[in-house]
Design a protein around this motif. Structure first.
Motif, PDB file in Angstrom:
ATOM      1  N   GLN A  15      -9.143   3.741  11.993  1.00 55.57           N
ATOM      2  CA  GLN A  15      -8.289   4.082  13.175  1.00 55.57           C
ATOM      3  C   GLN A  15      -7.019   2.711  13.146  1.00 55.57           C
ATOM      4  O   GLN A  15      -7.475   1.560  13.211  1.00 55.57           O
ATOM      5  N   VAL A  16      -5.992   3.267  13.329  1.00 53.29           N
ATOM      6  CA  VAL A  16      -4.696   2.186  13.454  1.00 53.29           C
ATOM      7  C   VAL A  16      -4.274   2.567  14.852  1.00 53.29           C
ATOM      8  O   VAL A  16      -3.678   3.734  14.975  1.00 53.29           O
ATOM      9  N   ASP A  17      -3.954   1.586  15.839  1.00 49.44           N
ATOM     10  CA  ASP A  17      -3.047   1.609  17.074  1.00 49.44           C
ATOM     11  C   ASP A  17      -1.933   0.685  16.935  1.00 49.44           C
ATOM     12  O   ASP A  17      -2.408  -0.483  16.566  1.00 49.44           O
ATOM     13  N   VAL A  18      -0.856   1.132  17.259  1.00 55.63           N
ATOM     14  CA  VAL A  18       0.303   0.481  17.528  1.00 55.63           C
ATOM     15  C   VAL A  18       0.805   0.491  18.902  1.00 55.63           C
ATOM     16  O   VAL A  18       0.947   1.465  19.366  1.00 55.63           O
ATOM     17  N   LYS A  19       0.836  -0.716  19.687  1.00 56.68           N
ATOM     18  CA  LYS A  19       1.115  -0.853  21.185  1.00 56.68           C
ATOM     19  C   LYS A  19       2.479  -1.360  21.129  1.00 56.68           C
ATOM     20  O   LYS A  19       2.938  -2.508  20.517  1.00 56.68           O
TER      21      LYS A  19
END
Length: 180
Positions: free
Chosen positions: A60-64
């Protein structure tokens, strides 16, 4: 997964900074060249969660985002550590032995999970938004030890320059960096 044969010239051996700048030889003595390309306040943070499945991996990759962007791409590579092979030596390091026997290779690119130059992230790259992508990755055939896999994800701009990058070990759960 994407093939590792991109449509761009790559002369080996070579070290590159930010995927575009050739790192001047000898690299260890030219650290300032790398520092000069570093941005402290990049405007986005990354977090990853990597786990082993029965057939491969889940990532899982999240970018904020804390500022607005356009034309971003996400690049994700699968790496492997602890590979023991001969290593060509073009330097005076290691007593100028060439090749170096039983050299430990870490962070070896084994597969590009995305397009090697990145997958478009779309329009949800604005202040306050979070871009999320889950990858179910089949175990690549050339992996020697499935427990020695790790990942790197980076966000690049329309000019292919890296904006931010993050590394994740297998079975690691990350939070966003303190100051994205």
């Amino acid at each position: 997964m994407q093939p590792l044969s991109p449509d761009f010239d790559l002369e080996l051996p070579v070290s590159r900074l930010n995927r575009l700048t050739v790192w001047s030889f000898p690299e260890p003595q030219n650290v300032q060249q790398a520092v000069n390309l570093t941005s402290v306040n990049c405007g986005l943070g990354l977090k990853m969660n990597a786990s082993r499945t029965t057939t491969g991996y889940n990532l899982q990759v999240d970018v904020k985002f804390v500022q607005n962007y356009e034309g971003l791409k996400l690049v994700v590579y699968l790496l492997e550590d602890d590979l023991i092979y001969f290593q060509r030596n073009y330097t005076q390091f290691y007593n100028a032995v060439n090749p170096i026997p039983n050299f430990e290779h870490d962070h070896v690119l084994r597969a590009s999970v995305t397009n090697i130059l990145g997958d478009a992230m779309g329009s949800n790259t604005r202040f306050g938004e979070t871009f999320s992508k889950t990858f179910d990755i089949a175990l690549p055939a050339d992996i020697e030890n499935p427990e020695k896999v790790n990942f790197v994800a980076f966000v690049v701009g329309a000019d292919n320059r890296v904006i931010n990058v993050r590394h994740c070990n297998l079975n690691e759960t990350q939070d966003f960096q303190e100051n994205p």
